[in-house]
Write a protein that holds these residues in place. Structure first.
Motif, PDB file in Angstrom:
ATOM      1  N   ASP A 117       0.826  -1.217   0.000  1.00 29.00           N
ATOM      2  CA  ASP A 117       0.000   0.000   0.000  1.00 29.00           C
ATOM      3  C   ASP A 117       0.859   1.265   0.000  1.00 29.00           C
ATOM      4  OD1 ASP A 117      -2.350  -1.555   0.072  1.00 29.00           O
ATOM      5  OD2 ASP A 117      -2.233  -1.704   2.257  1.00 29.00           O
ATOM      6  N   VAL A 118       1.905   1.251  -0.809  1.00 32.44           N
ATOM      7  CA  VAL A 118       2.795   2.398  -0.929  1.00 32.44           C
ATOM      8  C   VAL A 118       2.310   3.265  -2.089  1.00 32.44           C
ATOM      9  CG1 VAL A 118       5.169   3.158  -1.325  1.00 32.44           C
ATOM     10  CG2 VAL A 118       4.737   1.018  -0.090  1.00 32.44           C
ATOM     11  N   SER A 119       2.037   4.520  -1.824  1.00 35.99           N
ATOM     12  CA  SER A 119       1.681   5.417  -2.917  1.00 35.99           C
ATOM     13  C   SER A 119       2.957   5.917  -3.584  1.00 35.99           C
ATOM     14  CB  SER A 119       0.866   6.609  -2.411  1.00 35.99           C
ATOM     15  OG  SER A 119       1.696   7.534  -1.746  1.00 35.99           O
ATOM     16  N   VAL A 120       2.857   6.277  -4.834  1.00 31.22           N
ATOM     17  CA  VAL A 120       4.047   6.718  -5.561  1.00 31.22           C
ATOM     18  C   VAL A 120       4.643   7.965  -4.918  1.00 31.22           C
ATOM     19  CG1 VAL A 120       2.820   8.146  -7.260  1.00 31.22           C
ATOM     20  CG2 VAL A 120       4.968   7.047  -7.892  1.00 31.22           C
ATOM     21  N   ASP A 121       3.803   8.799  -4.298  1.00 35.20           N
ATOM     22  CA  ASP A 121       4.304  10.014  -3.655  1.00 35.20           C
ATOM     23  C   ASP A 121       5.118   9.711  -2.401  1.00 35.20           C
ATOM     24  OD1 ASP A 121       3.098  11.655  -5.561  1.00 35.20           O
ATOM     25  OD2 ASP A 121       1.198  11.654  -4.469  1.00 35.20           O
ATOM     26  N   GLU A 122       4.992   8.502  -1.864  1.00 38.97           N
ATOM     27  CA  GLU A 122       5.744   8.115  -0.666  1.00 38.97           C
ATOM     28  C   GLU A 122       7.132   7.582  -0.988  1.00 38.97           C
ATOM     29  OE1 GLU A 122       2.445   6.605   2.519  1.00 38.97           O
ATOM     30  OE2 GLU A 122       2.650   5.389   0.697  1.00 38.97           O
ATOM     31  N   LEU A 123       7.424   7.352  -2.261  1.00 36.14           N
ATOM     32  CA  LEU A 123       8.706   6.741  -2.627  1.00 36.14           C
ATOM     33  C   LEU A 123       9.919   7.605  -2.248  1.00 36.14           C
ATOM     34  CD1 LEU A 123       7.747   5.118  -6.039  1.00 36.14           C
ATOM     35  CD2 LEU A 123       8.157   3.957  -3.859  1.00 36.14           C
ATOM     36  N   PRO A 124       9.885   8.934  -2.446  1.00 37.35           N
ATOM     37  CA  PRO A 124      11.062   9.718  -2.027  1.00 37.35           C
ATOM     38  C   PRO A 124      11.362   9.570  -0.540  1.00 37.35           C
ATOM     39  CG  PRO A 124       9.708  10.992  -3.533  1.00 37.35           C
ATOM     40  CD  PRO A 124       8.912   9.760  -3.186  1.00 37.35           C
ATOM     41  N   GLN A 125      10.330   9.595   0.310  1.00 38.46           N
ATOM     42  CA  GLN A 125      10.544   9.434   1.740  1.00 38.46           C
ATOM     43  C   GLN A 125      11.042   8.024   2.062  1.00 38.46           C
ATOM     44  OE1 GLN A 125      10.620  11.533   4.181  1.00 38.46           O
ATOM     45  NE2 GLN A 125      10.910  10.010   5.801  1.00 38.46           N
ATOM     46  N   LEU A 126      10.484   7.028   1.385  1.00 31.13           N
ATOM     47  CA  LEU A 126      10.911   5.648   1.614  1.00 31.13           C
ATOM     48  C   LEU A 126      12.394   5.483   1.340  1.00 31.13           C
ATOM     49  CD1 LEU A 126       9.869   2.771   2.351  1.00 31.13           C
ATOM     50  CD2 LEU A 126       9.562   2.393  -0.100  1.00 31.13           C
ATOM     51  N   LEU A 127      12.882   6.151   0.308  1.00 31.34           N
ATOM     52  CA  LEU A 127      14.290   6.033  -0.059  1.00 31.34           C
ATOM     53  C   LEU A 127      15.198   6.915   0.790  1.00 31.34           C
ATOM     54  CD1 LEU A 127      14.229   5.530  -3.924  1.00 31.34           C
ATOM     55  CD2 LEU A 127      14.992   3.930  -2.190  1.00 31.34           C
ATOM     56  N   THR A 128      14.638   7.669   1.709  1.00 30.83           N
ATOM     57  CA  THR A 128      15.475   8.295   2.735  1.00 30.83           C
ATOM     58  C   THR A 128      15.625   7.369   3.936  1.00 30.83           C
ATOM     59  OG1 THR A 128      13.655   9.418   3.888  1.00 30.83           O
ATOM     60  CG2 THR A 128      14.704  10.594   2.046  1.00 30.83           C
ATOM     61  N   GLN A 129      14.675   6.452   4.103  1.00 35.43           N
ATOM     62  CA  GLN A 129      14.722   5.494   5.212  1.00 35.43           C
ATOM     63  C   GLN A 129      15.483   4.222   4.826  1.00 35.43           C
ATOM     64  OE1 GLN A 129      10.392   5.336   5.486  1.00 35.43           O
ATOM     65  NE2 GLN A 129      10.499   6.270   7.515  1.00 35.43           N
ATOM     66  N   TYR A 130      15.437   3.877   3.559  1.00 36.08           N
ATOM     67  CA  TYR A 130      16.087   2.677   3.037  1.00 36.08           C
ATOM     68  C   TYR A 130      16.991   3.073   1.875  1.00 36.08           C
ATOM     69  CZ  TYR A 130      12.682  -0.055   5.709  1.00 36.08           C
ATOM     70  OH  TYR A 130      11.921  -0.599   6.712  1.00 36.08           O
ATOM     71  N   ARG A 131      17.986   2.230   1.605  1.00 36.00           N
ATOM     72  CA  ARG A 131      18.935   2.543   0.524  1.00 36.00           C
ATOM     73  C   ARG A 131      18.399   2.141  -0.841  1.00 36.00           C
ATOM     74  NH1 ARG A 131      20.841   4.055  -2.956  1.00 36.00           N
ATOM     75  NH2 ARG A 131      22.972   4.444  -3.632  1.00 36.00           N
ATOM     76  N   TYR A 132      17.613   1.060  -0.873  1.00 33.71           N
ATOM     77  CA  TYR A 132      17.105   0.541  -2.141  1.00 33.71           C
ATOM     78  C   TYR A 132      15.642   0.139  -1.962  1.00 33.71           C
ATOM     79  CZ  TYR A 132      22.125  -0.717  -2.021  1.00 33.71           C
ATOM     80  OH  TYR A 132      23.485  -0.722  -1.832  1.00 33.71           O
ATOM     81  N   PHE A 133      14.926   0.113  -3.063  1.00 33.22           N
ATOM     82  CA  PHE A 133      13.556  -0.405  -3.033  1.00 33.22           C
ATOM     83  C   PHE A 133      13.316  -1.230  -4.289  1.00 33.22           C
ATOM     84  CE2 PHE A 133       8.832   0.291  -3.660  1.00 33.22           C
ATOM     85  CZ  PHE A 133       8.450  -0.575  -2.643  1.00 33.22           C
ATOM     86  N   MET A 134      13.030  -2.514  -4.081  1.00 30.58           N
ATOM     87  CA  MET A 134      12.659  -3.396  -5.189  1.00 30.58           C
ATOM     88  C   MET A 134      11.164  -3.208  -5.412  1.00 30.58           C
ATOM     89  SD  MET A 134      14.918  -6.744  -4.038  1.00 30.58           S
ATOM     90  CE  MET A 134      13.892  -7.873  -4.987  1.00 30.58           C
TER      91      MET A 134
END
Length: 201
Positions: A117-134
């Motif tokens: 349930d990740v929205s596309v707008d949340e991806l920048p924040q997610l990549l500040t918490q994690y180094r990579y996202f598959m």
């Protein structure tokens, strides 16, 4: 570490063959470099090569961290006891996220988590918490101007994101431009993105 240093690996042994494989002009049996995948024989390569986009993403992560990484089919075989792939008759189901997270934690000391349930707008924040996202996307993302029939079904490795764009490596890109350091607008990515994936520190 800069995103430019994240190495790229194709899920097929010969990246230049990708466009012909995708268009049906070539078969996996035509890939003369199959042994580089780590397959025990050509039959194993032909069985698995279309299913290892997730292992290609993992290989990129490991090579970025360690400077080297096992071959794709070795990674796939090592993941099987965890249930990262499941055979149903002649079909291979996977990548299955939760077993994969356990696999990379135990085998490679990677901290990973399933994200849904990740929205596309949340991806920048997610990549500040994690180094990579598959990220789960439709494989036609190699043609971002074309609306996909569905979302999901293929994994790409996100390596950077900001409020406007995402940058990723695509294990099944059909040209250099659609394989490595592909940057597209967030809203374009959102048309392909299934809202789920695996985040890795």
């Amino acid at each position: 570490m800069a995103q430019s240093t994240v190495p790229y690996f194709c899920q097929w042994a010969t990246p230049e063959l990708a466009v012909d494989l995708i268009k049906g002009r070539a078969a996996l049996a035509d890939d003369a470099n199959w042994a580089e995948s780590g397959a025990a024989d050509q039959a194993e390569y032909c069985e698995w090569a279309n299913h290892v986009c997730g292992m290609a993403c993992l290989k990129m992560v490991l090579a970025h961290r360690d400077g080297t990484a096992p071959p794709l089919l070795e990674l796939a075989r090592r993941s099987l006891p965890y249930g990262a792939y499941v055979r149903e008759g002649k079909q291979i189901k996977g990548l299955i996220y939760a077993p994969f997270v356990e696999f990379v934690g135990e085998q490679f000391s990677l901290t990973a988590s399933v994200q849904i349930d990740v929205s596309v707008d949340e991806l920048p924040q997610l990549l500040t918490q994690y180094r990579y996202f598959m990220a789960s996307v439709h494989p036609s993302i190699r043609q971002p101007q074309t609306p996909p029939p569905t979302r999901g079904g293929h994994l790409v490795l996100l390596i950077a994101a900001d409020k406007d764009t995402v940058t990723f490596h695509n294990p099944s890109g059909d040209s250099r431009e659609t394989r490595q350091h592909v940057t597209i607008k967030l809203n374009e990515f959102g048309r392909f993105f299934a809202g789920r994936g695996i985040a890795i520190r």
